[in-house]
Scaffold this active site. Structure first.
Site, PDB file in Angstrom:
ATOM      1  N   ASP A  57     -38.395 -55.497  11.889  1.00 34.26           N
ATOM      2  CA  ASP A  57     -39.533 -56.332  12.251  1.00 34.26           C
ATOM      3  C   ASP A  57     -40.112 -55.946  13.600  1.00 34.26           C
ATOM      4  O   ASP A  57     -41.286 -56.181  13.869  1.00 34.26           O
ATOM      5  CB  ASP A  57     -39.131 -57.811  12.245  1.00 34.26           C
ATOM      6  CG  ASP A  57     -38.883 -58.273  10.823  1.00 34.26           C
ATOM      7  OD1 ASP A  57     -37.772 -58.025  10.307  1.00 34.26           O
ATOM      8  OD2 ASP A  57     -39.813 -58.832  10.210  1.00 34.26           O
ATOM      9  N   ASN A  60     -34.387 -57.232  13.202  1.00 34.70           N
ATOM     10  CA  ASN A  60     -34.584 -57.325  11.753  1.00 34.70           C
ATOM     11  C   ASN A  60     -33.930 -58.632  11.301  1.00 34.70           C
ATOM     12  O   ASN A  60     -33.326 -59.355  12.093  1.00 34.70           O
ATOM     13  CB  ASN A  60     -33.982 -56.091  11.052  1.00 34.70           C
ATOM     14  CG  ASN A  60     -34.365 -56.019   9.580  1.00 34.70           C
ATOM     15  OD1 ASN A  60     -35.523 -56.224   9.228  1.00 34.70           O
ATOM     16  ND2 ASN A  60     -33.412 -55.754   8.711  1.00 34.70           N
ATOM     17  N   LYS A  61     -34.058 -58.926  10.036  1.00 34.81           N
ATOM     18  CA  LYS A  61     -33.544 -60.166   9.453  1.00 34.81           C
ATOM     19  C   LYS A  61     -32.140 -60.502   9.949  1.00 34.81           C
ATOM     20  O   LYS A  61     -31.286 -59.630  10.058  1.00 34.81           O
ATOM     21  CB  LYS A  61     -33.532 -60.000   7.928  1.00 34.81           C
ATOM     22  CG  LYS A  61     -33.036 -61.185   7.136  1.00 34.81           C
ATOM     23  CD  LYS A  61     -33.743 -62.480   7.467  1.00 34.81           C
ATOM     24  CE  LYS A  61     -35.257 -62.367   7.411  1.00 34.81           C
ATOM     25  NZ  LYS A  61     -35.938 -63.499   8.126  1.00 34.81           N
ATOM     26  N   GLN A  63     -33.904 -63.692   0.462  1.00 38.29           N
ATOM     27  CA  GLN A  63     -34.812 -62.594   0.124  1.00 38.29           C
ATOM     28  C   GLN A  63     -34.114 -61.534  -0.722  1.00 38.29           C
ATOM     29  O   GLN A  63     -34.747 -60.858  -1.527  1.00 38.29           O
ATOM     30  CB  GLN A  63     -35.350 -61.919   1.399  1.00 38.29           C
ATOM     31  CG  GLN A  63     -36.336 -62.754   2.202  1.00 38.29           C
ATOM     32  CD  GLN A  63     -35.647 -63.542   3.298  1.00 38.29           C
ATOM     33  OE1 GLN A  63     -34.447 -63.841   3.207  1.00 38.29           O
ATOM     34  NE2 GLN A  63     -36.379 -63.911   4.320  1.00 38.29           N
ATOM     35  N   ARG A  82     -45.811 -66.404  13.465  1.00 34.65           N
ATOM     36  CA  ARG A  82     -44.430 -65.923  13.496  1.00 34.65           C
ATOM     37  C   ARG A  82     -44.272 -64.963  14.669  1.00 34.65           C
ATOM     38  O   ARG A  82     -44.998 -63.976  14.783  1.00 34.65           O
ATOM     39  CB  ARG A  82     -44.067 -65.230  12.172  1.00 34.65           C
ATOM     40  CG  ARG A  82     -44.177 -66.207  10.993  1.00 34.65           C
ATOM     41  CD  ARG A  82     -43.435 -65.711   9.775  1.00 34.65           C
ATOM     42  NE  ARG A  82     -42.004 -65.702  10.026  1.00 34.65           N
ATOM     43  CZ  ARG A  82     -41.137 -65.030   9.271  1.00 34.65           C
ATOM     44  NH1 ARG A  82     -41.550 -64.328   8.247  1.00 34.65           N
ATOM     45  NH2 ARG A  82     -39.846 -65.074   9.547  1.00 34.65           N
ATOM     46  N   ARG A 121     -44.244 -62.369   3.402  1.00 32.98           N
ATOM     47  CA  ARG A 121     -43.303 -62.061   4.485  1.00 32.98           C
ATOM     48  C   ARG A 121     -43.016 -60.566   4.439  1.00 32.98           C
ATOM     49  O   ARG A 121     -43.424 -59.868   3.510  1.00 32.98           O
ATOM     50  CB  ARG A 121     -42.015 -62.891   4.439  1.00 32.98           C
ATOM     51  CG  ARG A 121     -41.518 -63.394   3.128  1.00 32.98           C
ATOM     52  CD  ARG A 121     -40.938 -62.348   2.234  1.00 32.98           C
ATOM     53  NE  ARG A 121     -40.011 -61.463   2.910  1.00 32.98           N
ATOM     54  CZ  ARG A 121     -39.742 -60.240   2.514  1.00 32.98           C
ATOM     55  NH1 ARG A 121     -40.340 -59.726   1.446  1.00 32.98           N
ATOM     56  NH2 ARG A 121     -38.879 -59.484   3.151  1.00 32.98           N
ATOM     57  N   GLY A 122     -42.291 -60.103   5.456  1.00 31.10           N
ATOM     58  CA  GLY A 122     -42.076 -58.672   5.609  1.00 31.10           C
ATOM     59  C   GLY A 122     -43.074 -58.164   6.637  1.00 31.10           C
ATOM     60  O   GLY A 122     -44.280 -58.388   6.495  1.00 31.10           O
ATOM     61  N   ALA A 123     -42.560 -57.495   7.671  1.00 32.26           N
ATOM     62  CA  ALA A 123     -43.407 -57.127   8.806  1.00 32.26           C
ATOM     63  C   ALA A 123     -44.683 -56.384   8.395  1.00 32.26           C
ATOM     64  O   ALA A 123     -45.786 -56.793   8.789  1.00 32.26           O
ATOM     65  CB  ALA A 123     -42.583 -56.326   9.814  1.00 32.26           C
TER      66      ALA A 123
END
Lengths: 350, 350
Positions: free
Chosen positions: B235, B245-246, B194, B87, B44-46
């Site tokens: 993201d 973002n998250k 996370q 995603r 995960r993580g853009a």
């Protein structure tokens, strides 16, 4: 069903650390067991803690062997100290122990035996008055909510935080009883998960439409226009209207104001501490780091990490749209309004 | 150690669902396995997702039997579709599949075999460029941080969200490498944790003083003056500087501004989506309710409760103090600044 109940000489509490997966009861036969139940959060919520402590004082009085007023007074001071040392932030704990201790210390006048009876009666009256206060609060607060809309709450200021009915959730219950169509967003309320474990469960039992979210989602839904009002409880309110409540409340209040959403606090006047000029003087309880690092025995953080775990935060009064009490609604300037509402109670007490 | 690595014909990923308790690796031998790893958030993580998807395209090319350019093109379109469907929010996924698909569709010119090699080489170059970009970002961003102070971050925009070094945490690493004394507050970042699982672990491995908090505590510590700056990743960033973002980032940004604290976003220019005028057009991924209801197999919410689980939120650009990219720092007005920084990259590409 009450959260706090006197049954056959013992205090019976619903064990809130086990909800919603199990409905178990804890019985406290001594004031030490009562103190342990408060410290371990088997009972939590400022008003519930207050009433529980009053029963703890009654149990302490029953435990004293003999009828010497002097020895009894010393003993009761120690019982009060033990109960007060459990949790520092919620003022209702101090309010209840102070009121009951004052009675206990007059035992020379009415005898130790009579005082024992008086203390138990006092605790039982506090329990009844708690429910009545919540219903009056609900009645005032329901007027503030829209006929149809979505309300967000944080933590549990419900029946489980009181003897019954609840403060913030009492307002929701009252609004629904009056035919208002209210849907709820419930913050899960990390780390102790009072929202997901207690509030979601309590609202679902009432058939009120409930959506559970993480604390970090509240702002997002406010920003999207999905929230019409916020209602929370309080653990201590300073004379100027600053509100100590569950950690995360300050953030919810800032986000509500940023998005033009009214932010209401529902709490009995016993939560107002006129001895504190502002919220800066409120002591914030720091709890065990393990509350963040474990969930149900499952470790979620790395070994050796440092953790901060303040249980409460302080919301400055400028973010608070109104404070709903059993004696009416306070608005800015809070100094005057709260003073008036608190003294209305004190004068009706005497 | 890289988060995403090509080892003997397979893609090797550190399994981020098992950290920090276990360090396990996932090997993907097919593009289907790559898609599954992205969907299941093993990676995960853009930026990490972008590079992973590029390797997924290379694996897809390897899997095509034969050398017919027409069939190969159809096959590669299907591979790209599969990867893109994992995603929806992080744009780097679309950026990487688009760039690699464009190369794949030119296979008639250089032959299918040559294209296979070219795609693998391209993915490997993206991995190298990701680390280089993070270091440049770190270098720009480090200048913005105080010589001594406390920085708060949300989610994980670290080495684990990229091939290595990180975006937001790359800025922290670079500041510490330059001798700045930085302490960190890390939001645990519910529901996927996370922060507690990945960021706290990553920072501790670097010996950077780290305090883990719940998301609901960030505002409290800002209000108490304990936070000097916020740095997060992104993201997707719209042309006007709105940042997806998250979930929870919007709340952090509002709280930072309310308390006069700079709020920085660190992201490569591949995260900027100039095709979107504003953040309102960004699709927000809704994830499985079980992410809120279970932790490590332990159920925490009541049966039958409704859950909302948006994985991201959008922070309007007015809350963003600066956006740190590998090509420099963008500030208001973001339209111009981002356009300039993105095109600086494109022109250096060609």
């Amino acid at each position: 069903m009450n959260t706090v109940e006197w049954v056959e000489g013992k205090l019976r509490l619903i064990d809130q650390t086990r909800l919603p997966l199990e409905q178990q009861w804890v019985e406290c036969a001594t004031h030490q067991e009562v103190a342990e139940a408060i410290r371990g959060m088997k009972v939590r919520g400022a008003p519930a803690i207050g009433v529980t402590a009053a029963f703890g004082m009654a149990l302490g009085a029953i435990a004293y062997p003999g009828s010497d007023p002097e020895g009894f007074s010393q003993h009761m001071k120690a019982v009060a100290d033990l109960l007060r040392a459990t949790r520092p932030t919620a003022v209702n704990l101090f309010w209840a122990t102070e009121k009951t201790l004052a009675v206990a210390l007059r035992s020379a006048e009415q005898g130790v035996d009579g005082t024992r009876g008086q203390l138990l009666e006092m605790a039982q009256r506090m329990a009844i008055e708690d429910v009545e206060a919540n219903k009056r609060m609900g009645s005032y607060g329901a007027e503030l909510l829209p006929d149809e809309g979505t309300v967000l709450t944080h933590c549990n200021a419900g029946a489980l935080a009181t003897v019954s009915y609840g403060t913030a959730l009492g307002v929701i219950r009252a609004a629904v009883e009056r035919g208002k169509r209210i849907k709820m967003f419930v913050d899960e309320t990390r780390p102790f998960l009072q929202g997901s474990r207690l509030t979601a469960w309590e609202l679902m039992s009432e058939g009120i439409p409930t959506t559970l979210i993480t604390d970090s989602m509240a702002g997002h839904f406010m920003h999207r226009g999905a929230v019409d009002a916020v209602v929370v409880g309080a653990d201590r309110i300073a004379a100027n209207g600053d509100v100590a409540n569950k950690i995360g409340t300050y953030s919810v209040a800032v986000l509500a104001r940023e998005n033009g959403i009214p932010f209401y606090v529902a709490a009995p006047t016993s939560t107002v501490d006129l001895s504190l000029a502002s919220g800066e003087e409120i002591v914030i309880e720091e709890r065990d780091p393990r509350e963040l690092l474990y969930i149900g025995g499952h470790r979620i953080g790395p070994e050796g990490v440092q953790v901060a775990n303040p249980a409460f935060d302080v919301t400055p009064h400028r973010y608070v749209t109104a404070i709903i009490t059993e004696n009416g609604i306070a608005r800015e300037p809070y100094d005057e309004a709260l003073d008036r509402l608190v003294h209305r109670q004190i004068s009706s007490d005497t």
